[in-house]
Each structure stands twice: as C-alpha cells, then as structure tokens.
Design an enzyme around this catalytic site. Structure first.
Site, mmCIF file in Angstrom:
data_model
loop_
_atom_site.group_PDB
_atom_site.id
_atom_site.type_symbol
_atom_site.label_atom_id
_atom_site.label_comp_id
_atom_site.label_asym_id
_atom_site.label_seq_id
_atom_site.Cartn_x
_atom_site.Cartn_y
_atom_site.Cartn_z
ATOM 1 N N ASN A 1 0.872 -1.181 0.000
ATOM 2 C CA ASN A 1 0.000 0.000 0.000
ATOM 3 C C ASN A 1 0.905 1.226 0.000
ATOM 4 O O ASN A 1 1.520 1.541 1.011
ATOM 5 C CB ASN A 1 -0.895 -0.019 1.249
ATOM 6 C CG ASN A 1 -1.701 1.257 1.400
ATOM 7 O OD1 ASN A 1 -1.799 2.062 0.467
ATOM 8 N ND2 ASN A 1 -2.288 1.462 2.572
ATOM 9 N N HIS B 1 -9.688 1.352 4.747
ATOM 10 C CA HIS B 1 -8.408 1.505 5.452
ATOM 11 C C HIS B 1 -8.599 2.483 6.615
ATOM 12 O O HIS B 1 -9.347 3.455 6.501
ATOM 13 C CB HIS B 1 -7.350 2.028 4.478
ATOM 14 C CG HIS B 1 -5.970 1.990 5.058
ATOM 15 N ND1 HIS B 1 -5.521 2.934 5.952
ATOM 16 C CD2 HIS B 1 -4.963 1.096 4.904
ATOM 17 C CE1 HIS B 1 -4.280 2.625 6.319
ATOM 18 N NE2 HIS B 1 -3.921 1.514 5.692
ATOM 19 N N GLU C 1 -6.889 4.830 7.690
ATOM 20 C CA GLU C 1 -6.619 6.246 7.378
ATOM 21 C C GLU C 1 -7.828 6.883 6.690
ATOM 22 O O GLU C 1 -8.087 8.074 6.855
ATOM 23 C CB GLU C 1 -5.338 6.359 6.524
ATOM 24 C CG GLU C 1 -4.104 6.122 7.389
ATOM 25 C CD GLU C 1 -2.888 5.586 6.653
ATOM 26 O OE1 GLU C 1 -2.844 5.646 5.416
ATOM 27 O OE2 GLU C 1 -1.974 5.092 7.341
ATOM 28 N N GLU D 1 -5.930 -5.047 10.315
ATOM 29 C CA GLU D 1 -4.892 -4.052 10.552
ATOM 30 C C GLU D 1 -5.216 -3.281 11.833
ATOM 31 O O GLU D 1 -5.985 -2.314 11.797
ATOM 32 C CB GLU D 1 -4.847 -3.052 9.395
ATOM 33 C CG GLU D 1 -4.431 -3.625 8.071
ATOM 34 C CD GLU D 1 -3.763 -2.566 7.212
ATOM 35 O OE1 GLU D 1 -2.604 -2.739 6.873
ATOM 36 O OE2 GLU D 1 -4.412 -1.546 6.915
ATOM 37 N N GLY E 1 1.924 2.165 10.781
ATOM 38 C CA GLY E 1 2.875 3.269 10.691
ATOM 39 C C GLY E 1 3.567 3.610 11.995
ATOM 40 O O GLY E 1 4.208 4.655 12.104
ATOM 41 N N SER F 1 2.882 -2.211 10.362
ATOM 42 C CA SER F 1 4.320 -2.243 10.654
ATOM 43 C C SER F 1 4.991 -3.559 10.275
ATOM 44 O O SER F 1 5.884 -4.031 10.974
ATOM 45 C CB SER F 1 4.565 -1.900 12.137
ATOM 46 O OG SER F 1 4.163 -0.576 12.398
#
Ligand code: PGA
Length: 251
Positions: A13, A98, A100, A166, A172, A212
């Site tokens: 991604n 996602h 985000e 996730e 991140g 990560s």
C-alpha cells in the site's frame, strides 16, 4: 512448514507516495527480484500511477490496484473516483475501509459497505480493512470491533473478497502486533465471515495481516496457518525491502 497449500498474498500500500516516474522505476527494480515468487504480489498505488503501471506489469507476476473508490456509479462528487474508471485504468483490486480513510476522511461502515458491494459488482476485488484502535485494544475489545466492522461492512455481500486485519495502533508506528494477537483476530474474522457468507465462501476469504510489517517480522506472520498474507505500507515503498518480504514466503 506444512502450511502453504493456500495461495499467499503480499500486498503493498503506497498511500500518497510516488510520482508516475518513481512508480515505473520501482517496477523496473522489483520485477526481476520477485519473478520466481509463488506469492500473489499486489500493489495499491496512487490513482495517477494505475494506468501506466498496469501496462508496465504486463508479463510479470505483479498486479495493480487502487487504495479507495466511491460507491456511486458516476455523479457530481468532486474529487472522487468511480469503480468503472479504476477498471478502465487497469486496476484489479481496491483497498476499502483503510483506517486512514476511516480516521481522516470519516468513512463509516455503511459507506464502506456500499463501496464493497460496488467493487464486487464492478469486478474489482475488494480488500476490506478492519481493526481496532489502541484504546479498544487496551480494553480487550478487538474481537467485538472486528466482528462489528465485518458485519456492517459486509451487509448483502455474497461473493468472495479479501480481508485485512490491521490494528490501528500498529499502522505506521513500528509496533507490529504479535502473530498471536493477529491469529486471534483472524479466528474471530473467520467465524464472522462464515456466518455472513456461509462456510463455503467464508472459508475461502484470504486473511491478511497489516501494521508495521517489515523484512524483520514478516516471516513470523507468514508462518502462521491462520494468516494468508500481508498488507505492507512503508516497507513496500523500497523495492529491496518489499522484495525481501516477498522472498520470505518461499522459506
Ligand atoms: P505500515 O502501513 O506497514 O506502514 O504500518 C500498513 C497499512 O497502512 O496498510
């Protein structure tokens, strides 16, 4: 390891990184490094890179997809993109939900549900992302959150899709979940998918871990019989580290 009877998926991604030139250079670099991989290698790239990369990866074992889309067929939605446009540009899959998108763009499960239905209808493979926040993790709410997100995002869905677990706190941050935490969420996801899609379709849904992932920790996730692949953010930006992760699958 007796595990690899199911295909393995390694998805990158890129988020809002890479111009077209940089994206093309990445493919030049990685294609020979992963040519012998038995994994399905998928790259979710910026919209502008979809068309040139779809051409570029012809004849390789890499497929190109998008990171988001709108649920409408077309319309007055400034700045949005439709499934048919992604398909025309050569996308084969799309990331949906996602964290985000959920956090920064306030996407809720109902909206994500409509996108999943639209993607399936448009012959784009959705990779639905689910996962709990740090607070929910601390509160031991992971199973509940995963079940709720899946249930609400998959209303009316009958076809096979892909799901990525996730945990938001792992994205991140450099703080990957342990395989044990991921496996427990996967088990929960599998049970819910069986309820929603029926055991036959539900058991075929590939389950990916993301958050990560790096060349250092990828192997332990890939060794788990509950995990069918990985969704990789920052470590997918450099061809060397992404190729390293892909090469681990064969070991
Ligand atoms: P990360 O991102 O690997 O940089 O944590 C994963 C993702 O956002 O899908």
């Amino acid at each position: 390891m007796a595990k690899q009877t199911r295909p393995c998926y390694i998805v990158g991604n890129w988020k809002m990184y890479k111009t077209i030139d940089q994206a093309v250079a990445f493919i030049d670099q990685i294609a020979p490094l992963v040519a012998n991989s038995s994994c399905k290698i998928m790259l979710a790239v910026p919209y502008t890179a979809i068309q040139p990369l779809s051409e570029k990866v012809k004849g390789t074992n890499i497929v190109i997809g998008a990171q988001n889309m709108n649920d409408a067929t077309e319309g007055a939605f400034t700045g949005e993109i439709a499934a048919i446009m992604l398909k025309e540009a050569g996308a084969e899959f799309v990331l949906l939900g996602h964290s985000e998108r959920r956090i920064y763009f306030k996407e809720d499960n109902a909206f994500i549900n409509r996108k999943v239905l639209k993607a399936l209808d448009s012959d784009l493979m959705p990779i639905l992302c689910v996962g709990e926040s740090f607070e929910e993790h601390q509160d031991k709410q992971t199973d509940k959150v995963v079940a709720q997100q899946l249930t609400e995002c998959l209303q009316g869905v009958k076809k096979e899709l892909m799901v990525a677990y996730e945990p938001v706190w792992a994205i991140g941050t450099g703080l990957a979940a342990t395989p044990k935490v991921a496996e427990s969420a996967m088990k929960q996801a599998k049970a819910v998918l069986g309820d929603i899609l029926g055991d036959k379709v539900g058991s075929k849904v590939p389950l990916l871990y993301g958050g990560s992932v790096s060349p250092k920790n990828a192997q332990e996730f890939l060794e788990s019989s509950e995990i069918d692949g990985l969704l990789v953010g920052s470590a997918s930006l450099a061809a060397e580290s992404f190729a390293q992760i892909i090469s681990l699958q064969a070991k």
